[in-house]
Design a protein around this motif. Structure first.
Motif, PDB file in Angstrom:
ATOM      1  N   TRP A 477       0.848  -1.186   0.000  1.00  0.00           N
ATOM      2  CA  TRP A 477       0.000   0.000   0.000  1.00  0.00           C
ATOM      3  C   TRP A 477       0.891   1.246   0.000  1.00  0.00           C
ATOM      4  O   TRP A 477       1.624   1.484   0.957  1.00  0.00           O
ATOM      5  N   ARG A 478       0.827   2.015  -1.093  1.00  0.00           N
ATOM      6  CA  ARG A 478       1.686   3.177  -1.233  1.00  0.00           C
ATOM      7  C   ARG A 478       0.856   4.450  -1.371  1.00  0.00           C
ATOM      8  O   ARG A 478      -0.302   4.410  -1.806  1.00  0.00           O
ATOM      9  N   GLU A 479       1.474   5.580  -1.038  1.00  0.00           N
ATOM     10  CA  GLU A 479       0.826   6.868  -1.283  1.00  0.00           C
ATOM     11  C   GLU A 479       0.733   7.126  -2.778  1.00  0.00           C
ATOM     12  O   GLU A 479       1.630   6.736  -3.545  1.00  0.00           O
ATOM     13  N   VAL A 480      -0.353   7.763  -3.190  1.00  0.00           N
ATOM     14  CA  VAL A 480      -0.466   8.236  -4.564  1.00  0.00           C
ATOM     15  C   VAL A 480       0.456   9.437  -4.719  1.00  0.00           C
ATOM     16  O   VAL A 480       0.477  10.323  -3.855  1.00  0.00           O
ATOM     17  N   GLU A 481       1.228   9.459  -5.771  1.00  0.00           N
ATOM     18  CA  GLU A 481       2.200  10.529  -5.961  1.00  0.00           C
ATOM     19  C   GLU A 481       1.522  11.903  -5.917  1.00  0.00           C
ATOM     20  O   GLU A 481       0.540  12.154  -6.600  1.00  0.00           O
ATOM     21  N   GLY A 482       2.052  12.764  -5.069  1.00  0.00           N
ATOM     22  CA  GLY A 482       1.527  14.120  -4.941  1.00  0.00           C
ATOM     23  C   GLY A 482       0.307  14.224  -4.046  1.00  0.00           C
ATOM     24  O   GLY A 482      -0.269  15.310  -3.912  1.00  0.00           O
ATOM     25  N   GLN A 483      -0.117  13.110  -3.413  1.00  0.00           N
ATOM     26  CA  GLN A 483      -1.300  13.144  -2.547  1.00  0.00           C
ATOM     27  C   GLN A 483      -0.966  12.493  -1.210  1.00  0.00           C
ATOM     28  O   GLN A 483      -0.988  11.271  -1.083  1.00  0.00           O
ATOM     29  N   GLU A 484      -0.638  13.306  -0.232  1.00  0.00           N
ATOM     30  CA  GLU A 484      -0.389  12.773   1.101  1.00  0.00           C
ATOM     31  C   GLU A 484      -1.710  12.346   1.746  1.00  0.00           C
ATOM     32  O   GLU A 484      -2.759  12.933   1.497  1.00  0.00           O
ATOM     33  N   VAL A 485      -1.633  11.341   2.575  1.00  0.00           N
ATOM     34  CA  VAL A 485      -2.822  10.886   3.300  1.00  0.00           C
ATOM     35  C   VAL A 485      -3.210  11.935   4.337  1.00  0.00           C
ATOM     36  O   VAL A 485      -2.387  12.362   5.146  1.00  0.00           O
ATOM     37  N   TYR A 499     -11.461  12.853   4.213  1.00  0.00           N
ATOM     38  CA  TYR A 499     -11.085  12.578   2.821  1.00  0.00           C
ATOM     39  C   TYR A 499     -10.718  11.095   2.755  1.00  0.00           C
ATOM     40  O   TYR A 499      -9.628  10.706   3.202  1.00  0.00           O
ATOM     41  N   PRO A 500     -11.605  10.239   2.232  1.00  0.00           N
ATOM     42  CA  PRO A 500     -11.370   8.791   2.275  1.00  0.00           C
ATOM     43  C   PRO A 500     -10.007   8.403   1.700  1.00  0.00           C
ATOM     44  O   PRO A 500      -9.476   9.060   0.784  1.00  0.00           O
ATOM     45  N   LEU A 501      -9.463   7.345   2.272  1.00  0.00           N
ATOM     46  CA  LEU A 501      -8.133   6.874   1.890  1.00  0.00           C
ATOM     47  C   LEU A 501      -8.049   6.566   0.397  1.00  0.00           C
ATOM     48  O   LEU A 501      -8.850   5.799  -0.134  1.00  0.00           O
ATOM     49  N   ARG A 502      -7.066   7.164  -0.233  1.00  0.00           N
ATOM     50  CA  ARG A 502      -6.725   6.854  -1.633  1.00  0.00           C
ATOM     51  C   ARG A 502      -5.285   6.344  -1.636  1.00  0.00           C
ATOM     52  O   ARG A 502      -4.382   7.030  -1.147  1.00  0.00           O
ATOM     53  N   ALA A 503      -5.072   5.155  -2.144  1.00  0.00           N
ATOM     54  CA  ALA A 503      -3.739   4.555  -2.114  1.00  0.00           C
ATOM     55  C   ALA A 503      -3.468   3.830  -3.428  1.00  0.00           C
ATOM     56  O   ALA A 503      -4.386   3.406  -4.137  1.00  0.00           O
ATOM     57  N   ARG A 504      -2.186   3.682  -3.728  1.00  0.00           N
ATOM     58  CA  ARG A 504      -1.765   2.927  -4.912  1.00  0.00           C
ATOM     59  C   ARG A 504      -1.389   1.518  -4.467  1.00  0.00           C
ATOM     60  O   ARG A 504      -0.555   1.359  -3.556  1.00  0.00           O
ATOM     61  N   LEU A 505      -1.998   0.546  -5.103  1.00  0.00           N
ATOM     62  CA  LEU A 505      -1.785  -0.837  -4.707  1.00  0.00           C
ATOM     63  C   LEU A 505      -0.814  -1.527  -5.676  1.00  0.00           C
ATOM     64  O   LEU A 505      -0.984  -1.458  -6.897  1.00  0.00           O
ATOM     65  N   VAL A 506       0.186  -2.159  -5.111  1.00  0.00           N
ATOM     66  CA  VAL A 506       1.164  -2.931  -5.899  1.00  0.00           C
ATOM     67  C   VAL A 506       1.058  -4.379  -5.440  1.00  0.00           C
ATOM     68  O   VAL A 506       1.414  -4.697  -4.293  1.00  0.00           O
ATOM     69  N   PRO A 507       0.553  -5.281  -6.297  1.00  0.00           N
ATOM     70  CA  PRO A 507       0.437  -6.686  -5.893  1.00  0.00           C
ATOM     71  C   PRO A 507       1.801  -7.262  -5.506  1.00  0.00           C
ATOM     72  O   PRO A 507       2.795  -6.987  -6.147  1.00  0.00           O
ATOM     73  N   ARG A 508       1.810  -8.049  -4.437  1.00  0.00           N
ATOM     74  CA  ARG A 508       3.064  -8.622  -3.954  1.00  0.00           C
ATOM     75  C   ARG A 508       3.357  -9.969  -4.617  1.00  0.00           C
ATOM     76  O   ARG A 508       4.439 -10.513  -4.440  1.00  0.00           O
ATOM     77  N   ARG A 509       2.388 -10.518  -5.327  1.00  0.00           N
ATOM     78  CA  ARG A 509       2.634 -11.797  -6.005  1.00  0.00           C
ATOM     79  C   ARG A 509       1.937 -11.776  -7.350  1.00  0.00           C
ATOM     80  O   ARG A 509       1.006 -10.988  -7.579  1.00  0.00           O
ATOM     81  N   ILE A 510       2.379 -12.604  -8.244  1.00  0.00           N
ATOM     82  CA  ILE A 510       1.799 -12.663  -9.586  1.00  0.00           C
ATOM     83  C   ILE A 510       0.522 -13.476  -9.532  1.00  0.00           C
ATOM     84  O   ILE A 510       0.497 -14.600  -9.028  1.00  0.00           O
ATOM     85  N   CYS A 511      -0.576 -12.868  -9.988  1.00  0.00           N
ATOM     86  CA  CYS A 511      -1.876 -13.544  -9.904  1.00  0.00           C
ATOM     87  C   CYS A 511      -2.065 -14.466 -11.128  1.00  0.00           C
ATOM     88  O   CYS A 511      -1.628 -14.145 -12.206  1.00  0.00           O
TER      89      CYS A 511
END
Length: 511
Positions: A477-485, A499-511
């Motif tokens: 779970w990462r911050e969206v660039e230019g948008q602090e939580v 302001y509801p949580l907005r996050a960038r999701l990076v899968p940890r495994r290949i689906c």
């Protein structure tokens, strides 16, 4: 005109006699109040401003203050020591609930539910049924397949939302809320309904829940306001009717299922249905009311309470915790390391039996509940007998409430209380061994304390640990660039992120 002058003179004379002849007030201090109307400050503030208003009053008057929200005094406590004396040492005198306004009794079927039920035999019966039939550890295990199913629903929604956005970001609030609601619907009605049916129940539930805030105005001069705001009351009645119309077929489905089971225990029926909260309600008899069973209206109220209590608080806490993990990458990395080293290799969900091996996971959840308790106040308590607290006399029939968030942010207990530091709860940390039930001492009370403590405490902790662990294992779970939580708050049914949580999701495994 003469009649009005006589009436006005009589009213002023009566008020003067009342103030001159009454005993010196021994209530805790508070702002100026007018008989029948309450505090004059409500001319400038609304109930949504209550928390910042109370902080100012506590700074001025001390840890116990009195407000008049309508005609009755309401005592607010911000000190954890006073709260312990009230809720634990004098628990019996402070375990009742205020009687609901006559115009809002339909919401609770005249207090025939647990959260607002009067302290007595009916409340004990309903609470004991919930604890033994649904929230007992042996019963909770029966819904492990439901948690697996809901986890799949949740991660599916998050993957879909992430893939459809250019930067892989998601706004998680609605996904969290829907997932928790799916799980509670299964536990409540015993059936995996399709998404359309669940959404329909959710819409009816949420619309009434949020609209009831508009009925707060009926606390002020109810004999007048119930006529001035009669349209609001009628709207709430229509929403309740819609809620009932949706629930009644589900109640009848459980009755039909029970009839079929008595006739023939078919494998098909067992695959479709699981034991539910509604099943337990169908068996209840009320000895104090002639041994009758619950009415359909009462069952709708109890099911509504079950869905609300288990959905909003948990989904709100989950969003706050994930927001802090986005802001604090080092905490998220440490948590993922614990999960990865503890769980079985080869992918798959974190299993429930693995959760107890993860002390840092529990510390993260506890710190989230301390820093961001979903409810900043408990449900109000009513006083059943006159009690002296801190040199003040709390009168019978007064209402008393507690500032949950302020206790969890007390600088006398918590070093840097506004910082997110799960290490507090680990071995050697300042919060090691903190008892969140508050039975020995109150340092934080996200579930309340004493006889009216939330019965779902254990279930809530399980759900939070299970979903936090699996969300962190599945995604970074990462911050969206230019948008602090942004951790700004907003009061709804719970205290949510403005302001509801907005996050960038990076899968940890290949689906």
């Amino acid at each position: 005109m003469e009649v009005w002058l006589v009436a006005l003179f009589t009213l002023l004379l009566s008020a003067s006699i009342h103030f001159l002849t009454r005993k010196k007030s021994s209530l805790p201090p508070g702002p100026l109040a007018v008989p029948f109307l309450g505090n004059l400050l409500w001319l400038r503030y609304s109930l949504s401003d209550l928390e910042p208003l109370l902080r100012g009053l506590h700074r001025k008057h001390g840890p116990v203050v009195t407000l008049r929200i309508g005609s009755r005094p309401t005592i607010f406590v911000s000190d954890r020591g006073v709260a312990h004396r009230v809720l634990v040492e004098h628990g019996a005198a402070f375990s009742d609930r205020p009687a609901p306004l006559s115009a809002t009794r339909f919401i609770s079927s005249n207090q025939h539910i647990i959260s607002s039920g009067a302290y007595g035999p009916l409340w004990r019966l309903l609470r004991r049924n919930l604890m033994s039939e649904i929230l007992h550890s042996s019963r909770v295990k029966l819904y492990s397949h439901g948690r697996d199913w809901v986890l799949g629903v949740l991660t599916g929604h998050l993957y879909s939302q992430s893939r459809s956005s250019e930067d892989g970001s998601v706004v998680a609030k609605d996904s969290f809320q829907f997932a928790m609601f799916c799980l509670l619907v299964l536990m409540c009605f015993g059936e995996k309904l399709d998404e359309k049916a669940i959404r329909e129940i959710e819409a009816a539930q949420r619309s009434l829940l949020l609209y009831t805030r508009k009925l707060n105005v009926l606390r002020f001069l109810p004999a007048v306001t119930k006529h001035v705001y009669r349209c609001r009351w009628r709207t709430a009645l229509d929403m309740r009717k819609r809620q009932t119309e949706i629930c009644l077929p589900l109640i009848e489905a459980r009755r039909e299922h029970r009839r079929r089971r008595q006739q023939q225990d078919t494998e098909e029926e067992e695959e479709r249905f699981v034991y539910s909260y509604l099943d337990s309600l169908l068996d209840i008899k009320l000895p104090e009311e002639g041994g009758r069973g619950l009415t359909e209206d009462e069952m709708v109220s109890l099911c509504s309470e079950f869905l609300t209590a288990g959905t909003d608080t948990t989904s709100t806490a989950l969003q706050w915790i994930m927001a802090e993990l986005v802001r604090n990458k080092d905490v998220q990395d440490k948590l993922f390391g614990e999960i990865d080293s503890t769980t079985s290799k080869g992918g798959g969900a974190v299993k429930e039996e693995e959760l107890h091996k993860m002390p840092y996971l529990k510390a993260v959840v506890l710190e989230g509940l301390r820093r961001h308790p979903p409810a900043h106040f408990v449900l109000p308590h009513a006083v059943t007998e006159e009690v002296e607290i801190e040199g003040y006399v709390i009168p019978k029939d007064a209402t008393i409430n507690f500032m949950v968030a302020e206790m969890g942010w007390d600088e006398k207990v918590w070093e840097e209380p506004m910082e997110f530091k799960p290490e507090r709860f680990l071995s050697g940390g300042s919060a090691e061994g903190v008892d969140i039930t508050g039975s020995r001492a109150i340092k934080m009370m996200p579930f309340g304390v004493g006889r009216r403590i939330c019965p779902g405490l254990g279930l809530a902790m399980l759900h939070l640990e299970y979903f936090v662990a699996n969300l962190v294992r599945e995604f970074e779970w990462r911050e969206v660039e230019g948008q602090e939580v942004d951790l700004s708050e907003k009061p709804e049914f719970t205290t949510v992120m403005k302001y509801p949580l907005r996050a960038r999701l990076v899968p940890r495994r290949i689906c």
